[in-house]
Design a protein around this motif. Structure first.
Motif, PDB file in Angstrom:
ATOM      1  N   VAL A  11      25.289 -36.388 101.320  1.00 41.62           N
ATOM      2  CA  VAL A  11      24.147 -35.756 101.993  1.00 41.62           C
ATOM      3  C   VAL A  11      23.791 -36.469 103.286  1.00 41.62           C
ATOM      4  CG1 VAL A  11      23.096 -34.716  99.945  1.00 41.62           C
ATOM      5  CG2 VAL A  11      22.381 -36.996 100.675  1.00 41.62           C
ATOM      6  N   GLY A  12      24.579 -37.481 103.665  1.00 40.41           N
ATOM      7  CA  GLY A  12      24.390 -38.095 104.969  1.00 40.41           C
ATOM      8  C   GLY A  12      23.605 -39.389 104.958  1.00 40.41           C
ATOM      9  N   MET A  13      23.407 -39.984 103.770  1.00 43.84           N
ATOM     10  CA  MET A  13      22.690 -41.261 103.742  1.00 43.84           C
ATOM     11  C   MET A  13      23.587 -42.376 104.261  1.00 43.84           C
ATOM     12  SD  MET A  13      20.419 -41.375 100.327  1.00 43.84           S
ATOM     13  CE  MET A  13      19.491 -39.949  99.771  1.00 43.84           C
ATOM     14  N   THR A  14      22.963 -43.343 104.943  1.00 47.96           N
ATOM     15  CA  THR A  14      23.705 -44.513 105.408  1.00 47.96           C
ATOM     16  C   THR A  14      23.962 -45.432 104.213  1.00 47.96           C
ATOM     17  OG1 THR A  14      21.678 -45.699 105.832  1.00 47.96           O
ATOM     18  CG2 THR A  14      22.593 -44.450 107.661  1.00 47.96           C
ATOM     19  N   PHE A  15      24.768 -46.457 104.443  1.00 46.25           N
ATOM     20  CA  PHE A  15      25.073 -47.417 103.373  1.00 46.25           C
ATOM     21  C   PHE A  15      23.787 -48.030 102.822  1.00 46.25           C
ATOM     22  CE2 PHE A  15      25.631 -51.932 102.326  1.00 46.25           C
ATOM     23  CZ  PHE A  15      26.413 -51.796 101.195  1.00 46.25           C
ATOM     24  N   THR A  16      22.894 -48.432 103.722  1.00 46.91           N
ATOM     25  CA  THR A  16      21.650 -49.077 103.299  1.00 46.91           C
ATOM     26  C   THR A  16      20.791 -48.124 102.480  1.00 46.91           C
ATOM     27  OG1 THR A  16      21.765 -50.097 105.471  1.00 46.91           O
ATOM     28  CG2 THR A  16      19.821 -50.561 104.160  1.00 46.91           C
ATOM     29  N   GLN A  17      20.701 -46.847 102.939  1.00 44.23           N
ATOM     30  CA  GLN A  17      19.914 -45.872 102.184  1.00 44.23           C
ATOM     31  C   GLN A  17      20.535 -45.610 100.819  1.00 44.23           C
ATOM     32  OE1 GLN A  17      20.011 -42.676 105.094  1.00 44.23           O
ATOM     33  NE2 GLN A  17      17.818 -42.930 105.531  1.00 44.23           N
ATOM     34  N   THR A  18      21.845 -45.443 100.800  1.00 45.12           N
ATOM     35  CA  THR A  18      22.534 -45.197  99.542  1.00 45.12           C
ATOM     36  C   THR A  18      22.217 -46.298  98.536  1.00 45.12           C
ATOM     37  OG1 THR A  18      24.320 -44.110 100.716  1.00 45.12           O
ATOM     38  CG2 THR A  18      24.800 -44.847  98.495  1.00 45.12           C
ATOM     39  N   LEU A  19      22.278 -47.553  99.044  1.00 49.09           N
ATOM     40  CA  LEU A  19      22.050 -48.695  98.165  1.00 49.09           C
ATOM     41  C   LEU A  19      20.586 -48.755  97.715  1.00 49.09           C
ATOM     42  CD1 LEU A  19      23.990 -50.862  97.168  1.00 49.09           C
ATOM     43  CD2 LEU A  19      23.150 -52.356  98.978  1.00 49.09           C
ATOM     44  N   SER A  20      19.676 -48.622  98.679  1.00 44.82           N
ATOM     45  CA  SER A  20      18.269 -48.875  98.354  1.00 44.82           C
ATOM     46  C   SER A  20      17.597 -47.682  97.672  1.00 44.82           C
ATOM     47  CB  SER A  20      17.502 -49.271  99.619  1.00 44.82           C
ATOM     48  OG  SER A  20      17.513 -48.210 100.545  1.00 44.82           O
ATOM     49  N   VAL A  21      18.014 -46.448  98.003  1.00 38.79           N
ATOM     50  CA  VAL A  21      17.336 -45.274  97.446  1.00 38.79           C
ATOM     51  C   VAL A  21      18.008 -44.784  96.161  1.00 38.79           C
ATOM     52  CG1 VAL A  21      16.569 -42.910  97.925  1.00 38.79           C
ATOM     53  CG2 VAL A  21      16.610 -44.595  99.761  1.00 38.79           C
ATOM     54  N   LEU A  44      36.007 -36.771 113.484  1.00 34.71           N
ATOM     55  CA  LEU A  44      35.219 -37.522 112.494  1.00 34.71           C
ATOM     56  C   LEU A  44      35.146 -38.982 112.914  1.00 34.71           C
ATOM     57  CD1 LEU A  44      36.296 -36.483 108.885  1.00 34.71           C
ATOM     58  CD2 LEU A  44      34.501 -35.546 110.322  1.00 34.71           C
ATOM     59  N   PRO A  45      33.950 -39.551 113.010  1.00 39.42           N
ATOM     60  CA  PRO A  45      33.856 -40.972 113.348  1.00 39.42           C
ATOM     61  C   PRO A  45      34.257 -41.848 112.153  1.00 39.42           C
ATOM     62  CG  PRO A  45      31.659 -39.973 113.195  1.00 39.42           C
ATOM     63  CD  PRO A  45      32.643 -38.941 112.793  1.00 39.42           C
ATOM     64  N   ALA A  46      34.485 -43.120 112.426  1.00 42.58           N
ATOM     65  CA  ALA A  46      34.778 -44.054 111.335  1.00 42.58           C
ATOM     66  C   ALA A  46      33.470 -44.359 110.592  1.00 42.58           C
ATOM     67  CB  ALA A  46      35.384 -45.340 111.890  1.00 42.58           C
ATOM     68  N   GLU A  47      33.579 -45.187 109.551  1.00 41.71           N
ATOM     69  CA  GLU A  47      32.416 -45.569 108.740  1.00 41.71           C
ATOM     70  C   GLU A  47      31.235 -45.998 109.619  1.00 41.71           C
ATOM     71  OE1 GLU A  47      31.372 -45.127 105.093  1.00 41.71           O
ATOM     72  OE2 GLU A  47      33.527 -45.405 105.326  1.00 41.71           O
ATOM     73  N   GLY A  48      30.035 -45.618 109.254  1.00 42.05           N
ATOM     74  CA  GLY A  48      28.866 -46.036 110.025  1.00 42.05           C
ATOM     75  C   GLY A  48      27.851 -44.909 110.153  1.00 42.05           C
ATOM     76  N   LYS A  49      26.894 -45.087 111.071  1.00 43.58           N
ATOM     77  CA  LYS A  49      25.806 -44.121 111.210  1.00 43.58           C
ATOM     78  C   LYS A  49      26.310 -42.763 111.708  1.00 43.58           C
ATOM     79  CE  LYS A  49      21.553 -46.532 111.105  1.00 43.58           C
ATOM     80  NZ  LYS A  49      21.870 -47.974 111.218  1.00 43.58           N
ATOM     81  N   GLY A  50      27.324 -42.804 112.608  1.00 44.16           N
ATOM     82  CA  GLY A  50      27.877 -41.565 113.146  1.00 44.16           C
ATOM     83  C   GLY A  50      28.465 -40.698 112.047  1.00 44.16           C
ATOM     84  N   LEU A  51      29.182 -41.356 111.137  1.00 41.43           N
ATOM     85  CA  LEU A  51      29.783 -40.630 110.025  1.00 41.43           C
ATOM     86  C   LEU A  51      28.691 -40.053 109.130  1.00 41.43           C
ATOM     87  CD1 LEU A  51      32.310 -39.816 108.442  1.00 41.43           C
ATOM     88  CD2 LEU A  51      32.142 -41.981 107.226  1.00 41.43           C
ATOM     89  N   ALA A  52      27.633 -40.844 108.899  1.00 38.40           N
ATOM     90  CA  ALA A  52      26.533 -40.378 108.053  1.00 38.40           C
ATOM     91  C   ALA A  52      25.909 -39.127 108.662  1.00 38.40           C
ATOM     92  CB  ALA A  52      25.485 -41.482 107.906  1.00 38.40           C
ATOM     93  N   ARG A  53      25.718 -39.113 109.992  1.00 40.46           N
ATOM     94  CA  ARG A  53      25.144 -37.932 110.658  1.00 40.46           C
ATOM     95  C   ARG A  53      26.033 -36.720 110.464  1.00 40.46           C
ATOM     96  NH1 ARG A  53      23.021 -41.357 114.492  1.00 40.46           N
ATOM     97  NH2 ARG A  53      24.951 -41.444 115.702  1.00 40.46           N
ATOM     98  N   LEU A  54      27.349 -36.962 110.598  1.00 41.75           N
ATOM     99  CA  LEU A  54      28.270 -35.849 110.463  1.00 41.75           C
ATOM    100  C   LEU A  54      28.277 -35.299 109.034  1.00 41.75           C
ATOM    101  CD1 LEU A  54      31.595 -35.142 111.894  1.00 41.75           C
ATOM    102  CD2 LEU A  54      31.562 -35.486 109.408  1.00 41.75           C
ATOM    103  N   ARG A  55      28.220 -36.218 108.060  1.00 41.09           N
ATOM    104  CA  ARG A  55      28.235 -35.765 106.666  1.00 41.09           C
ATOM    105  C   ARG A  55      27.020 -34.900 106.352  1.00 41.09           C
ATOM    106  NH1 ARG A  55      29.943 -41.507 104.305  1.00 41.09           N
ATOM    107  NH2 ARG A  55      32.189 -41.179 104.036  1.00 41.09           N
ATOM    108  N   ALA A  56      25.928 -35.186 107.048  1.00 39.28           N
ATOM    109  CA  ALA A  56      24.719 -34.403 106.809  1.00 39.28           C
ATOM    110  C   ALA A  56      24.965 -32.930 107.138  1.00 39.28           C
ATOM    111  CB  ALA A  56      23.569 -34.952 107.654  1.00 39.28           C
TER     112      ALA A  56
END
Lengths: 223, 259, 296
Positions: free
Chosen positions: A129-139, B82-94
């Motif tokens: 759903v687009g959570m970052t690593f930190t969100q995934t871990l903490s939430v 598709l970006p590599a691991e990180g915030k960019g990838l998270a935005r795309l997955r959304a």
């Protein structure tokens, strides 16, 4: 009862110090341990490597060695911290350092074992759903790991309680050091004195276990 | 709320290619699980991926939002790699909705929270707005009355419909379904497929890995037959089911349709 | 009550033999200490002394970490120091050869428990006599009296020149020692307990404490190791009479035996010889031996 009256000032002063050591190193080692556990499950290789090395080094170092390294190693290179604001002198501060650095490795492993009990699908769904690593871990992951973490974490804190007594030989007058002082200053037999000190530790451990059991029940009924 | 409301604006107009896989290769150790996949999925298209187990269907589906990284090639979503691991990838997955075989609802959150969590945490929506939208979606998939229960209190079919609502709440450009009915008891399969058929009719771009041939016939624009890490055949459902060209596809269909 | 001493022929024989042995082996065994005479005494039936003599061995608790007093050199089998000299003399009076003495390390904290539970038979471990201890165990003697002093860094020797300057000064000593209690109770020092005096001296060198306190004899030894940086200051501000611990504390016969033995060692010159071979090595003059307290 006169024995208890005679012991009381020593017990109070000693356990005040023991509780200060315990509280500070418990909070700090939990923070540091959580950061380390996050590193150990992170997707970034250098962070994982750092977390793993930290745990391997400090979990396998005897606490007394940690104390010697810090209490005898820091001052010669002019690291002499003290937290005057809450009345901690250099030895007490260094003891908190040693206990924190040591205990964090165990907190980290307790948390990591808890994280491993959480279905990996939970983290996958969170990432999807687009959570970052930190969100995934903490939430998502850590709240679910919490329940599995309570018993091992309580054990870590109980061990920490008893480990504070090592500071007695490194300049800190806490409960165990008071046992020796009472031995000098009172006529009570060593057995009675020992009982007084042991009872203090038992009460602290009992409180920690009680909180752990309470939290476990809370989490259990929240489902 | 009409069905059209389920489909985001981006599904209309612009470049028609939404998902592009360009020379994608992936290995699990020695096993070459994706072999030089080239594929374009257009806006509004419903692509159904079928084939024998172990043929790489799930892996293919999971690479599209990079739950599985690839070793070679490129995947572009709406024109952007598709970006590599990180915030960019998270935005795309959304922007990519995903529905898992095992539902993977957040076990410590209520049904409603499962649907609102993404919009609040990732999209930064206000809780009230997210809740209203979530209620509409739960109503749409037919589990509005379960909103305050925990996932474990729901049947598998209900859970999977919540999972679809959770994905839709992010207003995705494309929805990925990784064998969404495989873990369900037979009597619950239909309630999930009905929701998916509705979505397809509403114009949602979908990639669906499934064994449900009925769904493929009614809802798909295109059938992709995958075996041994390759897309062996692609055709319209009618063409594929009545006149398969490859031996692998004939063999596969022969096995599943004979009962 | 006194018991009658009658030296038997057999005893005389043993004495002659042991003296001959001591003469032969003098270079190997106690070469650096005073020579011990081993002779059997005549002790009342059922007394602890008779039991030790009968067993031919005894376990004595001593310090292992105090140079000049009780110190176990790494790699050596037996400890050395003035306390060890006294122990060998006492054992000799019980007819026990030096090599049959079991030396057991005792630290400040475990001396009473070790006596109470029989881990050791006697304690000769810079064991200051006081009433609290005498309520639990017996303490014969004293056999030596020293006094508490202060060790400081050379540059502080002017400002911290005695115990009355210790108020709110961080002072290191061994966890639970009388010395530490004295400066905390009487001079308002801030206690910094460590488990050994050498750790305390390192703290002083690290400037994490400003003074180390314990018996002067011990401090002199450390000052001698680092004379440019460390200095012992002030007069002795306490009297630390070292006694021999025994158990139970109502064993008057044992107390009288120990006191008599101490007096004998003083009278026959052994005491001074033993002192010179141990504590005397640090340069201090041999003091006058102390008077023993009367037995209870």
């Amino acid at each position: 009862m006169s024995t208890l009256a005679e012991m009381w000032p020593f017990l109070r002063a000693g356990f005040t110090n023991t509780l200060v050591l315990l509280a500070l190193s418990l909070v700090l080692s939990t923070i540091l341990g959580t950061v380390l556990a996050s590193m150990r499950v992170s997707p970034v290789l250098p962070l994982r490597a750092f977390g793993t090395s930290y745990v391997n080094i400090f979990r396998n170092t005897p606490l007394v060695v940690m104390f010697i390294l810090i209490v005898e190693g820091f001052p010669p290179v002019d690291i002499r911290p003290n937290i005057e604001a809450i009345g901690l002198n250099t030895f007490e501060t260094l003891a908190v350092f040693a206990l924190t650095i040591y205990t964090a490795a165990f907190v980290c492993e307790a948390l990591r074992s808890g994280v491993n009990t959480v279905d990996p699908g939970q983290a996958e769904a969170a990432r999807a759903v687009g959570m970052t690593f930190t969100q995934t871990l903490s939430v998502i992951v850590l709240p679910q790991a919490f329940r599995a973490v309570i018993p091992p974490l309580a054990s870590v804190y109980i061990a920490l309680t008893k480990n504070t007594s090592v500071a007695a030989a490194f300049g800190v007058v806490e409960a165990t050091a008071q046992l020796s002082r009472m031995n000098e200053q009172t006529v009570a037999g060593t057995g009675v004195l020992f009982f007084g000190i042991a009872a203090g530790y038992v009460v602290i451990v009992w409180v920690i276990s009680g909180i752990a059991a309470f939290l476990e029940r809370q989490v259990a009924t929240a489902r | 709320m009409t069905e059209a409301a389920l489909v985001p604006k981006s599904a209309e107009g612009g470049d028609s290619a939404l998902v592009v896989l360009d020379g994608v290769n992936k290995w699990f150790g020695d096993l070459h699980v994706l072999q030089n996949i080239n594929l374009t999925i257009s806006r509004g298209e419903v692509a159904v991926v079928i084939g024998p187990s172990g043929g790489g269907k799930s892996t293919f589906c999971r690479t599209i939002n990079r739950l599985e990284p690839i070793d070679q090639g490129e995947i572009r979503l709406d024109g952007k790699p598709l970006p590599a691991e990180g915030k960019g990838l998270a935005r795309l997955r959304a922007d990519v909705g995903m529905v898992f075989q095992a539902f993977n609802l957040f076990a410590h959150k209520t049904v409603l929270q499962n649907v609102t969590l993404g919009p609040i945490k990732v999209r930064g929506k206000r809780e009230q707005d997210a809740s209203e939208r979530a209620q509409q979606l739960l109503d749409r998939v037919g589990v509005a009355d379960q909103a305050h229960k925990y996932p474990a209190q729901l049947s598998g079919g209900q859970q999977q419909r919540v999972a679809i609502a959770r994905a839709l709440a992010m207003e995705p450009k494309v929805m990925l379904f990784d064998e969404p009915t495989s873990a369900l008891d037979p009597e619950m399969i239909k309630e999930v497929l009905d929701v998916m058929v509705d979505l397809a009719k509403g114009g949602m771009t979908m990639v669906v890995v499934t064994h449900e041939m009925g769904f493929a016939r009614t809802a798909a624009n295109r059938v992709l037959f995958m075996a041994d890490g390759q897309i062996v055949e692609e055709a319209t459902p009618n063409e594929f089911f009545t006149n398969p060209k490859s031996d692998r596809a004939k063999d596969f269909l022969g096995k599943i349709l004979k009962h | 009550m006194r018991f009658v001493r009658t030296k038997t022929l057999a005893t005389a024989g043993v004495v002659a033999l042991s003296m001959a042995l001591a003469a032969c082996g003098g270079d190997e065994s106690g070469g650096d200490g005073a020579e011990v005479e081993v002779e059997e005494g005549d002790f009342p039936e059922g007394s602890q002394m008779a039991e030790f003599q009968e067993a031919g061995e005894i376990t004595i608790g001593v310090k292992f970490d105090q140079p000049g007093i009780g110190f176990q050199q790494p790699g050596e089998d037996t400890p050395t120091g003035f306390d060890i000299e006294i122990g060998e003399y006492v054992a000799g009076k019980l007819g026990i050869e030096p090599e049959n003495i079991g030396w057991r390390e005792t630290v400040s904290d475990n001396r009473e428990p070790f006596l109470e539970n029989g881990t050791v038979d006697l304690v000769i471990a810079s064991y200051t006599i006081n009433e609290e201890r005498r309520a639990i165990v017996g303490q014969a003697g004293p056999y030596y009296t020293t006094g508490q002093q202060i060790l400081v860094r050379e540059e502080d020797a002017e400002t911290i020149d005695g115990p009355d300057k210790l108020s709110e000064v961080s002072v290191c000593s061994v966890t639970g020692s009388t010395s530490l209690e004295n400066v905390v109770r009487d001079y308002g020092a801030e206690p910094a307990p460590f488990d050994t005096y050498s750790a305390c001296v390192r703290q002083l060198q690290n400037e994490t404490v400003d003074a180390v306190t314990t018996d002067g004899a011990i401090l002199l030894g450390y000052a001698a190791q680092d004379p440019d940086n460390l200095e012992v200051v002030g007069e002795e501000f306490s009297e630390e009479p070292y006694g021999i611990g025994y158990y139970p504390n109502d064993d008057t016969e044992m107390c009288e035996f120990l006191n008599e033995t101490i007096q004998q060692s003083i009278d026959d010159g052994y005491w001074a010889e033993g002192f010179e071979a141990t504590l005397g090595q640090s340069g201090i003059e041999t003091p006058d031996p102390p008077e023993q307290d009367p037995c209870p």
